[in-house]
Design an enzyme around this catalytic site. Structure first.
Site, PDB file in Angstrom:
ATOM      1  N   GLY B  71      -3.887  -4.658   5.809  1.00 61.68           N
ATOM      2  CA  GLY B  71      -5.373  -4.936   5.867  1.00 61.68           C
ATOM      3  C   GLY B  71      -5.925  -6.280   6.361  1.00 61.68           C
ATOM      4  O   GLY B  71      -6.770  -6.253   6.872  1.00 61.68           O
ATOM      5  N   THR B  72      -5.207  -7.408   6.019  1.00 60.89           N
ATOM      6  CA  THR B  72      -5.683  -8.763   6.605  1.00 60.89           C
ATOM      7  C   THR B  72      -5.471  -8.597   8.026  1.00 60.89           C
ATOM      8  O   THR B  72      -6.602  -9.033   8.800  1.00 60.89           O
ATOM      9  CB  THR B  72      -4.871  -9.701   5.799  1.00 60.89           C
ATOM     10  OG1 THR B  72      -4.709  -9.764   4.619  1.00 60.89           O
ATOM     11  CG2 THR B  72      -5.286 -11.004   6.417  1.00 60.89           C
ATOM     12  N   ASN B 151     -12.518  -5.391  -4.296  1.00 62.53           N
ATOM     13  CA  ASN B 151     -11.347  -5.388  -4.758  1.00 62.53           C
ATOM     14  C   ASN B 151     -11.356  -6.010  -6.190  1.00 62.53           C
ATOM     15  O   ASN B 151     -10.527  -5.480  -7.107  1.00 62.53           O
ATOM     16  CB  ASN B 151     -10.315  -6.109  -3.834  1.00 62.53           C
ATOM     17  CG  ASN B 151     -10.715  -7.610  -3.391  1.00 62.53           C
ATOM     18  OD1 ASN B 151     -11.749  -7.296  -2.901  1.00 62.53           O
ATOM     19  ND2 ASN B 151     -10.271  -8.472  -3.769  1.00 62.53           N
ATOM     20  N   GLN B 179      -9.542  -0.905  -0.406  1.00 66.20           N
ATOM     21  CA  GLN B 179      -9.461  -0.457  -1.677  1.00 66.20           C
ATOM     22  C   GLN B 179      -9.924   0.928  -1.965  1.00 66.20           C
ATOM     23  O   GLN B 179      -9.968   1.463  -2.982  1.00 66.20           O
ATOM     24  CB  GLN B 179     -10.350  -1.314  -2.633  1.00 66.20           C
ATOM     25  CG  GLN B 179      -9.856  -2.807  -2.859  1.00 66.20           C
ATOM     26  CD  GLN B 179      -8.687  -2.778  -3.725  1.00 66.20           C
ATOM     27  OE1 GLN B 179      -8.507  -2.176  -4.345  1.00 66.20           O
ATOM     28  NE2 GLN B 179      -7.863  -3.932  -3.596  1.00 66.20           N
ATOM     29  N   SER B 199      -4.911  -0.375   4.229  1.00 63.94           N
ATOM     30  CA  SER B 199      -3.525  -1.017   4.027  1.00 63.94           C
ATOM     31  C   SER B 199      -2.873  -0.161   3.190  1.00 63.94           C
ATOM     32  O   SER B 199      -3.229   0.576   2.344  1.00 63.94           O
ATOM     33  CB  SER B 199      -3.814  -2.423   3.211  1.00 63.94           C
ATOM     34  OG  SER B 199      -2.430  -2.860   3.129  1.00 63.94           O
ATOM     35  N   HIS B 201      -0.009  -0.222   1.282  1.00 62.82           N
ATOM     36  CA  HIS B 201       0.577  -0.673  -0.047  1.00 62.82           C
ATOM     37  C   HIS B 201      -0.265  -0.641  -1.218  1.00 62.82           C
ATOM     38  O   HIS B 201      -0.165  -0.497  -2.170  1.00 62.82           O
ATOM     39  CB  HIS B 201       1.186  -1.881   0.096  1.00 62.82           C
ATOM     40  CG  HIS B 201       0.194  -3.241   0.004  1.00 62.82           C
ATOM     41  ND1 HIS B 201      -0.229  -3.718  -1.026  1.00 62.82           N
ATOM     42  CD2 HIS B 201      -0.241  -3.695   0.956  1.00 62.82           C
ATOM     43  CE1 HIS B 201      -1.048  -4.798  -0.679  1.00 62.82           C
ATOM     44  NE2 HIS B 201      -1.189  -4.803   0.433  1.00 62.82           N
ATOM     45  N   THR B 237       6.881  -4.678  18.613  1.00 65.87           N
ATOM     46  CA  THR B 237       7.645  -3.136  18.567  1.00 65.87           C
ATOM     47  C   THR B 237       7.155  -2.869  17.115  1.00 65.87           C
ATOM     48  O   THR B 237       6.979  -3.403  16.151  1.00 65.87           O
ATOM     49  CB  THR B 237       9.119  -3.690  18.200  1.00 65.87           C
ATOM     50  OG1 THR B 237       9.469  -4.281  19.452  1.00 65.87           O
ATOM     51  CG2 THR B 237       9.824  -2.616  17.897  1.00 65.87           C
ATOM     52  N   CYS B 325      -7.634 -20.822 -12.390  1.00 66.42           N
ATOM     53  CA  CYS B 325      -6.349 -21.376 -12.665  1.00 66.42           C
ATOM     54  C   CYS B 325      -5.220 -20.521 -12.062  1.00 66.42           C
ATOM     55  O   CYS B 325      -3.892 -20.908 -12.159  1.00 66.42           O
ATOM     56  CB  CYS B 325      -6.175 -21.150 -14.232  1.00 66.42           C
ATOM     57  SG  CYS B 325      -7.161 -22.448 -14.857  1.00 66.42           S
TER      58      CYS B 325
HETATM   59  C1  LIG Z   1     -10.509  -5.509  -0.113  1.00 68.75           C
HETATM   60  C2  LIG Z   1      -9.234  -5.983   0.617  1.00 68.75           C
HETATM   61  N1  LIG Z   1      -9.166  -6.299   1.776  1.00 68.75           N
HETATM   62  C3  LIG Z   1      -8.001  -6.800   2.424  1.00 68.75           C
HETATM   63  C4  LIG Z   1      -6.887  -6.938   1.832  1.00 68.75           C
HETATM   64  C5  LIG Z   1      -5.909  -7.378   2.621  1.00 68.75           C
HETATM   65  O1  LIG Z   1      -4.738  -6.393   2.494  1.00 68.75           O
HETATM   66  P1  LIG Z   1      -3.120  -6.751   2.827  1.00 68.75           P
HETATM   67  O2  LIG Z   1      -2.857  -7.711   1.835  1.00 68.75           O
HETATM   68  O3  LIG Z   1      -2.496  -5.455   3.209  1.00 68.75           O
HETATM   69  O4  LIG Z   1      -3.444  -7.601   4.189  1.00 68.75           O
HETATM   70  C6  LIG Z   1      -6.815  -6.574   0.499  1.00 68.75           C
HETATM   71  C7  LIG Z   1      -5.772  -6.707  -0.625  1.00 68.75           C
HETATM   72  O5  LIG Z   1      -5.221  -7.935  -0.454  1.00 68.75           O
HETATM   73  C8  LIG Z   1      -7.988  -6.030  -0.356  1.00 68.75           C
HETATM   74  O6  LIG Z   1      -8.222  -5.840  -1.551  1.00 68.75           O
HETATM   75  C1  LIG Z   2      11.745 -12.490  23.956  1.00 65.01           C
HETATM   76  C2  LIG Z   2      11.044 -11.603  23.093  1.00 65.01           C
HETATM   77  N1  LIG Z   2       9.985 -12.031  22.591  1.00 65.01           N
HETATM   78  C3  LIG Z   2       9.294 -11.375  21.836  1.00 65.01           C
HETATM   79  C4  LIG Z   2       9.508 -10.285  21.599  1.00 65.01           C
HETATM   80  C5  LIG Z   2       8.679  -9.474  20.541  1.00 65.01           C
HETATM   81  O1  LIG Z   2       9.232  -9.122  19.339  1.00 65.01           O
HETATM   82  P1  LIG Z   2       8.758  -8.010  18.358  1.00 65.01           P
HETATM   83  O2  LIG Z   2       8.645  -6.629  19.090  1.00 65.01           O
HETATM   84  O3  LIG Z   2       9.300  -8.147  16.975  1.00 65.01           O
HETATM   85  O4  LIG Z   2       7.153  -8.345  18.402  1.00 65.01           O
HETATM   86  C6  LIG Z   2      10.713  -9.512  22.027  1.00 65.01           C
HETATM   87  C7  LIG Z   2      11.091  -8.211  21.672  1.00 65.01           C
HETATM   88  O5  LIG Z   2      10.023  -7.233  21.977  1.00 65.01           O
HETATM   89  C8  LIG Z   2      11.380 -10.365  22.900  1.00 65.01           C
HETATM   90  O6  LIG Z   2      12.663  -9.682  23.326  1.00 65.01           O
END
Ligand SMILES: Cc1ncc(COP(=O)(O)O)c(C=O)c1O
Ligand SMILES: Cc1ncc(COP(=O)(O)O)c(C=O)c1O
Lengths: 141, 386, 386, 141
Positions: B71-72, B151, B179, B199, B201, B237, B325
């Protein structure tokens, strides 16, 4: 929160909770807007702290710190109690998470305020050079 | 001790049936979807099938979905991507004071780069006023970003009314639906949004994967750059097992959505009523009715949230708080302050968020345990004078 | 038909022992590590244990590791984060012409924002000349980013020599070690780098998770913003199963690293020799010795890479090519052009990248099948005159 | 690459591969720098294409396109062959991935070049208004 067992134990079973009838000194530190308020009450006899009690609005660390510091000062002379630092309380609690160390500062400040209050009442003048570490609020705030 | 999980707004367990679909894509069908050989092509086909499933849940075209890491990232990519792609059109964003930090912090960063942001107030229930959106739109406004549901307090925003206004004004509308997707109906056409974050999860899919819906024709600069994946809109990837998990979670959500709402509403209302009836000096945060079926958020006077939360945890009940807190900063929840709570009440907030498997018994248990905890903590509080 | 996977530079299978450690974190220990209750705390503890394992592999402090969604995000975050955090110091980046797109594209974006980028040439083996790095440094240079080993041609760069120069000049050094972590020794202190990118799925961990090493004291603006996770350096709910998988993959890599190299070197060299000896008019791309143990990259004159790749695939052999025909763009691999290949030779490249489970038999099979494929395609080629 | 079965079938078993002894027309299209070169040879009798062959440097789509188009033109009159478009070849192959459609354009161009070459040889002037769709290279390049 990643609290030590000691912190959790004091949080679960806080010692010396409550107000005190006719305390010899009262310290009040913190304010609700920062989420922590501690009130500490002491009884003093022959320059020795014979009893201590507290009331705390705050998180588990604030409560455990209050509990621990009241335990630590009981039986100590005023000069010895004044040597108590927040660091010593943190150690006695087997550590606090970094973001929670300020709670122990509040504890130290509350104790000092209570001693200050006691001295004011008995000698007419407070603790010399009293400087509270927590600059959020002064005594009685 | 039986543990009762009431923190479903923070995260949810991955459903076993979701995990089951993911499993082969770790060690057996492990190809990179960009690879031309058969290992790659079987992964590609699975990713596209997942895209279609997710499209089915939110009623869009598969090609309008960009998979992200959560989500972020979706929020960051939406704000950044729209503003940088439309620099020639304008530099102004309208959002609200109760958005998630994943929207607010990118807004603050964009401000540093010279963009302008209007942060709208909300009323005491946390509602954004559509008229205020309208009033804030200038000829420099490019994007309005208002979350679908909050949220913390669960308030559901009048997105449909807001989209009527943005459409009229020719301004893009993004909604953070993290949410709501999988919790209540989310239909991008009914909502009338141009971009939407979600998101996995938060609705029984795996962590670390999400999506950004981008309506066809919407200009967007990519945020994660470096390869041709996702039609050049998001490099890296593909997280194949995660994407498959998201697709399956979407499929299940679509089938279950009415059931989910029907299951949670009475539980939520019982819990709210039980707390308000059994504990004096407690207030409900958020809207009484326009509210997520899973969300219960109350402020308990005279005591602090983290202490409540940990006492509940000791009884096996998992909840959440807007108290400072808990966050490691000095300020309590910006949402609770924005709806007008005092610092003290904000520090005294506790959120229970319900999920698929919660039962009436769970509510019974909370209603038995929670009043006792409040009583004990109040006895310790210097603010509480019986 | 037995399938032989020789595309380990694209991605690798997740080891069953890695998956096994991840499994409980989907549906059982599903807490959000930011949550204070016991569900959250058990997830938090697992994430920190994974961080320590990964730190062990690259010889750094756990606190110096930021978990990300993969190599691409790590690269983006490193470049963006260092340049924006050090704006007052300078605006100049030095990189090479053969970096991965995950470095090059952010560089191009930074150029659009007014930053300056020097793209260094490489020699015919793909080596960056440390003296050229030194010569390119100005008093505005903030960051040098040179990859540890190239993903296409396998050439390993003299990072230690480069870091001697950057240290002397007081300039930060980032290396994209996506292709080396878990493959050859990677020790951040020996290398002398300040930032290092890695990706789990390149060394038998899951897709969708990676990390950025940031040396203590290095200023970095976060790239994904919105929450307090990763000590405010990378927001978003942690991908707990993914992170645990990365940690476990790191632990295994550390134990196996010498074995891995010892296993692959003879296979690699047999394959190279076999191809060069059995097929006329083939050239080896990349450095003959300073080369990843897994990497074999050749250009076959008169024929095109995608055709070879698909013919190999029909025989159950998975490989990769730098031909434009595979990428959907009109240009062949920028790496192959940078080492001086003609377009025709670049289009005729094929890469075999070996992994843990490849055997001498696999090499035998390739050496039996590949020359025949080349012969057939050459018979079809208008460029080939016997 | 997401090729249809038809494309894969023609890639695996390309029809009409090879050079032709004394062809009546030759078309050569593309260049190695863009990764595709097609050579097409036609035999013409009584204005009908009686045979067609090809050689191709290129990807699977280029090879399959070449194979398919040579099949399609055999037996067609010159005017009928000129009506063959790349779209028809794509359809005959059950589609091509979008990034590969340019290969079919090359095929159409190679055929037109071969006819142009045949017309030049026989009538002294080439195909009227010959415009190759692929602007990368002209005939014989
Ligand atoms: C309203 C809202 N936006 C964004 C996020 C961010 O999602 P994520 O933690 O999957 O990056 C959350 C939860 O953390 C959320 O509740
Ligand atoms: C040298 C190099 N840098 C960066 C990446 C990017 O990694 P990822 O696909 O996990 O984002 C790759 C492979 O795709 C790579 O071979």
């Amino acid at each position: 929160m990643n609290y030590s067992d000691k912190v959790m134990e004091h949080f679960k079973n806080p010692r010396n909770v409550g107000e005190m009838d006719s305390p010899d000194g009262i310290g009040r530190i913190g304010n609700a807007s920062c989420g922590d308020i501690m009130e500490m009450y002491i009884k003093v006899k022959d320059n020795v702290i014979t009893d201590a009690k507290f009331k705390t609005f705050g998180c588990a660390a604030a409560i455990a710190t209050s509990s621990m510091i009241t335990e630590m000062v009981k039986g100590k002379s005023i000069p010895a109690a004044l040597k108590l630092t927040n660091q010593m309380v943190v150690e006695a609690l087997d550590g606090l998470p970094p973001v929670k160390v300020h709670c122990s500062v509040l504890g130290e400040d509350a104790l000092k305020s209570a001693i200050d209050d006691y001295l004011k009442k008995t000698t007419g003048k407070g603790l010399e050079g009293l400087k509270l570490k927590n600059n959020e609020a002064g005594p009685g705030h | 001790m039986k543990r009762i999980y009431l923190d479903n707004a923070a995260t949810t367990p991955t459903l076993p049936s979701v995990l089951k679909e993911m499993l082969p894509y770790f060690s057996e069908r492990y190809g990179n979807p960009s690879s031309l050989h058969s290992f790659g092509q079987e992964a590609r086909a699975a990713v596209e099938a997942a895209r279609a499933r997710l499209a089915g849940l939110i009623n869009c075209q598969p090609a309008e979905i960009i998979f992200t890491s959560g989500g972020t990232e979706s929020d960051n990519a939406a704000l950044f991507g729209v503003l940088y792609a439309n620099k020639s059109k304008g530099d102004h964003i309208i959002t609200s004071k109760i958005e998630h930090h994943a929207v607010l912090e990118p807004c603050q960063w964009l401000e540093k780069q010279g963009f302008k942001v209007t942060y709208l107030d909300v009323d005491k229930y946390g509602l954004v006023d559509p008229a205020a959106v309208k009033a804030a739109i200038t000829d420099k406004t490019v994007l309005v970003s208002i979350m679908h549901a909050n949220n913390e307090i669960g308030t559901i925003q009048p997105i449909e009314q807001i989209s009527t206004i943005t459409k009229e004004a020719g301004v893009l509308l993004h909604t953070d639906a993290v949410q709501t997707v999988g919790q209540i109906e989310v239909d991008v056409d009914k909502l009338g949004v141009d971009l939407l974050s979600l998101s996995a999860h938060k609705f029984y899919g795996p962590k670390g994967v999400g999506a950004l819906y981008v309506r066809k024709g919407t200009r967007l600069e990519p945020y994660i750059r470096g390869g041709g994946q996702e039609k050049r809109r998001r490099a890296s990837t593909e997280n194949v097992p995660g994407i498959i998990g998201l697709g399956k979670a979407a499929e299940i959500a679509k089938a279950e959505i009415n059931e989910r709402v029907a299951h949670l509403l009475p539980l939520r209302d019982r819990l709210i009523k039980g707390i308000l009836d059994n504990i004096p000096e407690v207030i409900l945060n958020g809207h009484p009715v326009q509210r997520l079926p899973k969300n219960v958020n109350v402020s308990v006077k005279y005591i602090e949230g983290e202490a409540m939360l940990l006492k509940l945890d000791l009884e096996g009940i998992a909840a959440s708080t807007g108290s400072a807190c808990s966050s490691g900063t000095l300020d309590p929840s910006h949402v609770l302050l924005a709806i007008g709570l005092t610092h003290e009440l904000a520090h005294g907030s506790i959120r229970f968020s319900l999920g698929r498997t919660n039962t009436d018994k769970d509510i019974d248990h909370v209603l038995e345990v929670f009043p006792k905890i409040v009583k004990k903590l109040r006895q310790m509080s210097p603010l509480y004078k019986k």
